[in-house]
Motif scaffolding. Structure first.
Motif, mmCIF file in Angstrom:
data_model
loop_
_atom_site.group_PDB
_atom_site.id
_atom_site.type_symbol
_atom_site.label_atom_id
_atom_site.label_comp_id
_atom_site.label_asym_id
_atom_site.label_seq_id
_atom_site.Cartn_x
_atom_site.Cartn_y
_atom_site.Cartn_z
ATOM 1 N N VAL A 1 0.839 -1.205 0.000
ATOM 2 C CA VAL A 1 0.000 0.000 0.000
ATOM 3 C C VAL A 1 0.870 1.250 0.000
ATOM 4 C CG1 VAL A 1 -1.727 1.308 1.301
ATOM 5 C CG2 VAL A 1 -1.931 -1.166 1.106
ATOM 6 N N ASN A 2 1.920 1.279 0.831
ATOM 7 C CA ASN A 2 2.841 2.427 0.848
ATOM 8 C C ASN A 2 3.436 2.663 -0.541
ATOM 9 O OD1 ASN A 2 3.493 1.740 4.109
ATOM 10 N ND2 ASN A 2 3.438 3.881 3.518
ATOM 11 N N ALA A 3 3.836 1.596 -1.202
ATOM 12 C CA ALA A 3 4.449 1.725 -2.530
ATOM 13 C C ALA A 3 3.443 2.268 -3.544
ATOM 14 C CB ALA A 3 4.996 0.372 -2.982
ATOM 15 N N LYS A 4 2.217 1.794 -3.472
ATOM 16 C CA LYS A 4 1.204 2.263 -4.418
ATOM 17 C C LYS A 4 0.940 3.756 -4.232
ATOM 18 C CE LYS A 4 -2.896 0.715 -6.683
ATOM 19 N NZ LYS A 4 -3.748 -0.411 -6.941
ATOM 20 N N VAL A 5 0.871 4.202 -2.982
ATOM 21 C CA VAL A 5 0.660 5.634 -2.719
ATOM 22 C C VAL A 5 1.865 6.431 -3.208
ATOM 23 C CG1 VAL A 5 0.368 7.371 -0.901
ATOM 24 C CG2 VAL A 5 -0.947 5.229 -0.823
ATOM 25 N N ALA A 6 3.067 5.940 -2.954
ATOM 26 C CA ALA A 6 4.287 6.641 -3.372
ATOM 27 C C ALA A 6 4.410 6.724 -4.891
ATOM 28 C CB ALA A 6 5.520 5.958 -2.781
ATOM 29 N N ASN A 7 3.743 5.838 -5.602
ATOM 30 C CA ASN A 7 3.775 5.855 -7.063
ATOM 31 C C ASN A 7 2.591 6.602 -7.670
ATOM 32 O OD1 ASN A 7 6.221 4.453 -7.637
ATOM 33 N ND2 ASN A 7 5.239 2.617 -6.833
ATOM 34 N N SER A 8 1.836 7.282 -6.845
ATOM 35 C CA SER A 8 0.695 8.065 -7.323
ATOM 36 C C SER A 8 1.178 9.402 -7.890
ATOM 37 C CB SER A 8 -0.265 8.362 -6.165
ATOM 38 O OG SER A 8 -0.773 7.174 -5.634
ATOM 39 N N ASP A 9 0.393 9.944 -8.783
ATOM 40 C CA ASP A 9 0.657 11.301 -9.261
ATOM 41 C C ASP A 9 0.171 12.313 -8.225
ATOM 42 O OD1 ASP A 9 1.695 10.763 -12.018
ATOM 43 O OD2 ASP A 9 -0.244 9.754 -12.171
ATOM 44 N N VAL A 10 -1.003 12.021 -7.656
ATOM 45 C CA VAL A 10 -1.604 12.870 -6.618
ATOM 46 C C VAL A 10 -2.070 11.958 -5.492
ATOM 47 C CG1 VAL A 10 -3.541 14.404 -6.049
ATOM 48 C CG2 VAL A 10 -2.387 14.631 -8.255
ATOM 49 N N ALA A 11 -1.862 12.410 -4.271
ATOM 50 C CA ALA A 11 -2.383 11.682 -3.108
ATOM 51 C C ALA A 11 -3.052 12.672 -2.178
ATOM 52 C CB ALA A 11 -1.261 10.934 -2.387
ATOM 53 N N VAL A 12 -4.280 12.351 -1.806
ATOM 54 C CA VAL A 12 -5.014 13.136 -0.824
ATOM 55 C C VAL A 12 -4.862 12.407 0.502
ATOM 56 C CG1 VAL A 12 -7.296 13.926 -0.095
ATOM 57 C CG2 VAL A 12 -6.659 14.022 -2.516
ATOM 58 N N ARG B 1 6.268 5.106 7.887
ATOM 59 C CA ARG B 1 6.896 4.006 7.146
ATOM 60 C C ARG B 1 7.705 4.499 5.943
ATOM 61 N NH1 ARG B 1 5.487 -1.132 7.764
ATOM 62 N NH2 ARG B 1 4.159 -1.629 9.518
ATOM 63 N N TYR B 2 7.514 5.749 5.554
ATOM 64 C CA TYR B 2 8.268 6.294 4.423
ATOM 65 C C TYR B 2 9.604 6.837 4.889
ATOM 66 C CZ TYR B 2 4.044 6.150 1.565
ATOM 67 O OH TYR B 2 2.938 5.741 0.872
ATOM 68 N N PRO B 3 10.652 6.624 4.095
ATOM 69 C CA PRO B 3 11.935 7.272 4.408
ATOM 70 C C PRO B 3 11.879 8.738 3.980
ATOM 71 C CG PRO B 3 12.103 6.061 2.343
ATOM 72 C CD PRO B 3 10.720 5.787 2.894
ATOM 73 N N ALA B 4 12.915 9.488 4.304
ATOM 74 C CA ALA B 4 13.013 10.870 3.808
ATOM 75 C C ALA B 4 12.864 10.833 2.291
ATOM 76 C CB ALA B 4 14.349 11.470 4.203
ATOM 77 N N ASP B 5 12.095 11.741 1.756
ATOM 78 C CA ASP B 5 11.809 11.827 0.325
ATOM 79 C C ASP B 5 11.063 10.609 -0.218
ATOM 80 O OD1 ASP B 5 12.809 14.404 -0.010
ATOM 81 O OD2 ASP B 5 14.851 13.656 -0.301
ATOM 82 N N GLY B 6 10.414 9.844 0.652
ATOM 83 C CA GLY B 6 9.653 8.677 0.227
ATOM 84 C C GLY B 6 8.429 9.007 -0.607
ATOM 85 N N LEU B 7 8.003 10.263 -0.567
ATOM 86 C CA LEU B 7 6.874 10.704 -1.394
ATOM 87 C C LEU B 7 7.328 11.693 -2.468
ATOM 88 C CD1 LEU B 7 4.049 11.129 1.297
ATOM 89 C CD2 LEU B 7 4.306 9.288 -0.392
ATOM 90 N N ALA B 8 8.620 11.687 -2.782
ATOM 91 C CA ALA B 8 9.145 12.583 -3.820
ATOM 92 C C ALA B 8 8.397 12.347 -5.129
ATOM 93 C CB ALA B 8 10.637 12.358 -4.002
ATOM 94 N N GLY B 9 7.980 13.434 -5.756
ATOM 95 C CA GLY B 9 7.274 13.344 -7.028
ATOM 96 C C GLY B 9 5.763 13.234 -6.895
ATOM 97 N N VAL B 10 5.272 13.047 -5.678
ATOM 98 C CA VAL B 10 3.829 12.959 -5.455
ATOM 99 C C VAL B 10 3.305 14.348 -5.096
ATOM 100 C CG1 VAL B 10 1.998 11.972 -4.003
ATOM 101 C CG2 VAL B 10 4.003 10.588 -4.600
ATOM 102 N N ALA C 1 5.629 17.500 3.221
ATOM 103 C CA ALA C 1 6.770 18.147 2.559
ATOM 104 C C ALA C 1 8.085 17.508 2.995
ATOM 105 C CB ALA C 1 6.774 19.643 2.864
ATOM 106 N N GLU C 2 8.204 17.160 4.267
ATOM 107 C CA GLU C 2 9.412 16.488 4.770
ATOM 108 C C GLU C 2 9.629 15.156 4.064
ATOM 109 O OE1 GLU C 2 12.823 15.724 6.960
ATOM 110 O OE2 GLU C 2 11.710 17.596 6.794
ATOM 111 N N LEU C 3 8.542 14.521 3.656
ATOM 112 C CA LEU C 3 8.633 13.248 2.939
ATOM 113 C C LEU C 3 8.850 13.456 1.441
ATOM 114 C CD1 LEU C 3 5.875 11.250 4.832
ATOM 115 C CD2 LEU C 3 8.367 11.054 5.068
ATOM 116 N N GLY C 4 9.001 14.723 1.018
ATOM 117 C CA GLY C 4 9.328 15.024 -0.369
ATOM 118 C C GLY C 4 8.148 15.344 -1.255
#
Length: 175
Positions: A60-71, A91-100, A126-129
């Motif tokens: 689930v974390n990976a699917k969210v991190a691969n989203s274009d937009v996450a609410v 559960r995300y590392p630093a920048d684990g949401l980079a690009g989202v 923002a801290e998660l990228g």
């Protein structure tokens, strides 16, 4: 390529009003049929969120991190977001949401905590990228009778911000 939108709900009550608000926002923000939606109601994961490692939560974390937009939506608890949402985001590392592109949404029973999504949740995202397109959205659940009208106005604000960012992106030098 499919445009991917995730909705992550941090309410400990299943199929909550917070979820309803977040789903309405996505429906108002994006054109019908133009995206694929993945809803994560964190209450369905319970103790799995506190079990390390956990393959189910990892997926689930990976699917969210691969989203274009996450609410990311949470009711207001003790003037901030829920521990359920925090456990998921931890559960995300630093920048684990980079690009989202992340939209912080919080609900509550009055306007006393209206800055919560901007002051409390947006900095964590923002801290998660993640990229945050403006201030977060706060929805007073006492106004559920006006959900379409109020959420449409918020969607219009986010849409304007995203359009301006798209304009800027077209002029940025290639990385």
């Amino acid at each position: 390529m499919t445009f991917r939108v995730s909705i992550v709900i941090g309410n400990p009550k299943p199929r909550s009003r917070t979820r309803t608000v977040a789903e309405h926002l996505v429906r108002h923000l994006f054109a019908d049929g133009d995206y694929e939606t993945h809803v994560v109601d964190l209450v369905d994961y319970g103790a799995d969120l506190l079990t390390w490692p956990n393959e189910k939560v990892y997926v689930v974390n990976a699917k969210v991190a691969n989203s274009d937009v996450a609410v990311f939506a949470s009711p207001t608890y003790k003037a901030t977001y829920t521990g359920l949402l925090k456990a998921f985001l931890d559960r995300y590392p630093a920048d684990g949401l980079a690009g989202v592109t992340a939209i912080p949404v919080m609900t509550g029973a009055g306007l006393a905590h209206a800055l919560g999504p901007t002051v409390n949740l947006a900095p964590l995202l923002a801290e998660l990228g993640a990229l945050i397109p403006g201030r977060g959205m706060y929805f007073d659940i006492q106004r559920m009778d006006r959900i379409d009208e109020l959420v449409a106005a918020e969607a219009k604000r986010f849409s304007a911000n995203l359009s301006r960012l798209g304009h800027v992106a077209r002029h940025v030098a290639a990385p």
